[in-house]
Structures are given as C-alpha cells and as structure tokens.
Scaffold this motif. Structure first.
Motif, PDB file in Angstrom:
ATOM      1  N   SER A  94       5.484   8.788  27.290  1.00 25.09           N
ATOM      2  CA  SER A  94       4.691   7.604  27.628  1.00 25.09           C
ATOM      3  C   SER A  94       5.483   6.630  28.481  1.00 25.09           C
ATOM      4  O   SER A  94       6.691   6.499  28.318  1.00 25.09           O
ATOM      5  N   VAL A  95       4.786   5.939  29.362  1.00 25.80           N
ATOM      6  CA  VAL A  95       5.393   4.810  30.044  1.00 25.80           C
ATOM      7  C   VAL A  95       5.019   3.514  29.345  1.00 25.80           C
ATOM      8  O   VAL A  95       5.684   2.494  29.523  1.00 25.80           O
ATOM      9  N   GLU A  96       3.941   3.577  28.524  1.00 22.79           N
ATOM     10  CA  GLU A  96       3.501   2.393  27.799  1.00 22.79           C
ATOM     11  C   GLU A  96       2.648   2.811  26.612  1.00 22.79           C
ATOM     12  O   GLU A  96       1.791   3.690  26.737  1.00 22.79           O
ATOM     13  N   VAL A 104      -2.489   6.976  15.326  1.00 29.13           N
ATOM     14  CA  VAL A 104      -2.790   7.414  16.693  1.00 29.13           C
ATOM     15  C   VAL A 104      -2.190   6.412  17.665  1.00 29.13           C
ATOM     16  O   VAL A 104      -2.373   5.203  17.518  1.00 29.13           O
ATOM     17  N   LEU A 105      -1.495   6.932  18.636  1.00 24.84           N
ATOM     18  CA  LEU A 105      -0.934   6.090  19.683  1.00 24.84           C
ATOM     19  C   LEU A 105      -1.757   6.302  20.948  1.00 24.84           C
ATOM     20  O   LEU A 105      -1.923   7.433  21.399  1.00 24.84           O
ATOM     21  N   VAL A 106      -2.284   5.236  21.480  1.00 27.88           N
ATOM     22  CA  VAL A 106      -2.985   5.310  22.765  1.00 27.88           C
ATOM     23  C   VAL A 106      -1.966   4.894  23.811  1.00 27.88           C
ATOM     24  O   VAL A 106      -1.431   3.788  23.762  1.00 27.88           O
ATOM     25  N   CYS A 107      -1.688   5.811  24.723  1.00 27.01           N
ATOM     26  CA  CYS A 107      -0.567   5.638  25.650  1.00 27.01           C
ATOM     27  C   CYS A 107      -0.979   5.843  27.091  1.00 27.01           C
ATOM     28  O   CYS A 107      -1.947   6.542  27.383  1.00 27.01           O
ATOM     29  N   ARG A 108      -0.178   5.274  27.973  1.00 24.66           N
ATOM     30  CA  ARG A 108      -0.288   5.570  29.407  1.00 24.66           C
ATOM     31  C   ARG A 108       0.852   6.536  29.724  1.00 24.66           C
ATOM     32  O   ARG A 108       2.014   6.260  29.426  1.00 24.66           O
ATOM     33  N   THR A 109       0.497   7.672  30.314  1.00 24.11           N
ATOM     34  CA  THR A 109       1.496   8.683  30.646  1.00 24.11           C
ATOM     35  C   THR A 109       2.098   8.399  32.012  1.00 24.11           C
ATOM     36  O   THR A 109       1.591   7.557  32.763  1.00 24.11           O
ATOM     37  N   PHE A 113      -2.428   8.589  33.210  1.00 21.36           N
ATOM     38  CA  PHE A 113      -3.530   8.851  32.293  1.00 21.36           C
ATOM     39  C   PHE A 113      -3.401   7.946  31.072  1.00 21.36           C
ATOM     40  O   PHE A 113      -2.289   7.683  30.600  1.00 21.36           O
ATOM     41  N   VAL A 114      -4.523   7.515  30.518  1.00 18.50           N
ATOM     42  CA  VAL A 114      -4.538   6.818  29.243  1.00 18.50           C
ATOM     43  C   VAL A 114      -5.185   7.768  28.253  1.00 18.50           C
ATOM     44  O   VAL A 114      -6.336   8.181  28.440  1.00 18.50           O
ATOM     45  N   CYS A 115      -4.409   8.161  27.225  1.00 23.02           N
ATOM     46  CA  CYS A 115      -4.932   9.133  26.269  1.00 23.02           C
ATOM     47  C   CYS A 115      -4.222   9.018  24.930  1.00 23.02           C
ATOM     48  O   CYS A 115      -3.159   8.415  24.820  1.00 23.02           O
ATOM     49  N   ALA A 116      -4.842   9.590  23.927  1.00 19.10           N
ATOM     50  CA  ALA A 116      -4.263   9.600  22.590  1.00 19.10           C
ATOM     51  C   ALA A 116      -2.977  10.411  22.599  1.00 19.10           C
ATOM     52  O   ALA A 116      -2.920  11.515  23.151  1.00 19.10           O
ATOM     53  N   ASN A 117      -1.955   9.842  22.003  1.00 15.13           N
ATOM     54  CA  ASN A 117      -0.668  10.527  21.814  1.00 15.13           C
ATOM     55  C   ASN A 117      -0.082  11.097  23.102  1.00 15.13           C
ATOM     56  O   ASN A 117       0.614  12.110  23.071  1.00 15.13           O
ATOM     57  N   PRO A 138       0.312  18.173  37.294  1.00 15.52           N
ATOM     58  CA  PRO A 138      -0.915  18.981  37.253  1.00 15.52           C
ATOM     59  C   PRO A 138      -1.500  19.292  38.628  1.00 15.52           C
ATOM     60  O   PRO A 138      -2.029  20.381  38.843  1.00 15.52           O
ATOM     61  N   ASP A 139      -1.379  18.369  39.570  1.00 12.50           N
ATOM     62  CA  ASP A 139      -1.892  18.649  40.922  1.00 12.50           C
ATOM     63  C   ASP A 139      -1.085  19.765  41.578  1.00 12.50           C
ATOM     64  O   ASP A 139      -1.645  20.660  42.209  1.00 12.50           O
ATOM     65  N   GLY A 140       0.226  19.714  41.417  1.00 10.98           N
ATOM     66  CA  GLY A 140       1.079  20.775  41.949  1.00 10.98           C
ATOM     67  C   GLY A 140       0.785  22.107  41.273  1.00 10.98           C
ATOM     68  O   GLY A 140       0.752  23.152  41.927  1.00 10.98           O
ATOM     69  N   SER A 141       0.560  22.070  39.966  1.00 12.20           N
ATOM     70  CA  SER A 141       0.208  23.294  39.228  1.00 12.20           C
ATOM     71  C   SER A 141      -1.084  23.876  39.767  1.00 12.20           C
ATOM     72  O   SER A 141      -1.189  25.092  39.979  1.00 12.20           O
ATOM     73  N   ALA A 142      -2.078  23.020  39.988  1.00 16.23           N
ATOM     74  CA  ALA A 142      -3.368  23.487  40.510  1.00 16.23           C
ATOM     75  C   ALA A 142      -3.201  24.115  41.889  1.00 16.23           C
ATOM     76  O   ALA A 142      -3.782  25.173  42.175  1.00 16.23           O
TER      77      ALA A 142
END
Length: 161
Positions: A94-96, A104-109, A113-117, A138-142
């Motif tokens: 997380s960055v935040e 449950v931690l709601v985080c910014r990755t 992205f803002v998502c749970a854990n 993920p964009d590079g993976s795609a």
C-alpha cells in the motif's frame, strides 16, 4: 447489431512462477472454443497472472511491524482474527491506508487502485502460508500476454487483467 458473449476456459492448472499463461490459454481456447479470433477480448483474473509471474509472498518470510501488530490487535478486538504478518504484506503493498475497520484495510496501491487489503489475498493459493499479490505491472503483463497469444495463434486479441 453488436453482440456480446462470454465463455470460461476450464482446465487451467494451478500455476507456478514461470508458467507460460498465454500458452495455456491458447491451448485451452483451441480445445474448447475453436481457437482465438481477431477482435476477441480475453479477460484474465489477476491471480493467475500474479501466480505465473511469481507475485507471491510466503508468510514465513514476513516480520510484522509495530503498526501491523497494532492493526491485528484492533481486528481481534472487533472479533476478527488477522495474522499480523498478512497485515504487514498489505501495508507493504500500500501507499496509503484509507480505512481500517473490522479487520479490513481499505488501501491505495502503488497502481493507484483503491481496494480491500491492497488486493492481497490468500484464497486460491496453493499453500496456506502464501499470499497472492496484485501483478506489479498489470498493463505490461497484458501487453506481454497479448503479444504471446499473437505469436502462438496469429490472432489479434485484446487482453484485460
């Protein structure tokens, strides 16, 4: 008139770091659906991408910080048992932390992205001691999967993770 249909591919095995996910998709699509065709959209769950790329963390290698221990204690007071090592992995990804409630931690990755854990998850992991992270890029993976599918099948497809 446009149409939309979705098909699931069955028979994708448990993936390990280094597995050729595109080759597995191409083979299963060929077996089940007469191959891939230009213009198709291939939607892939991030977990299989993460597994094939080795975006995994073994809890045995994690030392929880005081903040992770504090959050685990707060979760326990709310009736939720959380491994402080798993919380540490979430903090590391997380960055935040935007909210911490009932375990449950709601985080910014780092992806924004803002998502749970922070997208960290133990479900669908081959080992109970292993957590699956979000793909690093993920964009590079795609792009890599799309290029590999084109190489294998000749089809010009889009890939969404």
């Amino acid at each position: 008139m446009a149409n939309l249909s979705a098909r699931a591919l069955s028979g994708i095995p448990e993936l390990r770091a280094g597995d050729d996910l595109a080759a597995l998709i191409a083979a299963r699509a060929g077996d089940a659906h007469e191959g891939l065709r230009d213009g198709q959209l291939i939607v892939i769950a991030h977990k299989v991408v993460s597994k094939s790329e080795g975006a995994l963390v073994s809890l045995s290698e994690v030392r929880p910080s005081p903040r992770a221990l504090e959050l685990a204690e707060a979760a326990a007071r709310a009736g939720q048992q959380r491994d402080p090592r798993a919380i540490q992995v979430v903090l590391d990804e997380s960055v935040e932390v935007l909210r911490a409630e009932r375990g449950v931690l709601v985080c910014r990755t780092r992806h924004g992205f803002v998502c749970a854990n922070a997208g960290v998850d133990a479900s669908n992991s081959a080992d109970l001691d292993t957590l699956v992270l979000l793909p690093r890029d993920p964009d590079g993976s795609a792009r890599r999967i799309r290029a590999r599918l084109r190489e294998l099948t000749g089809a010009r497809v889009a890939v969404l993770i």
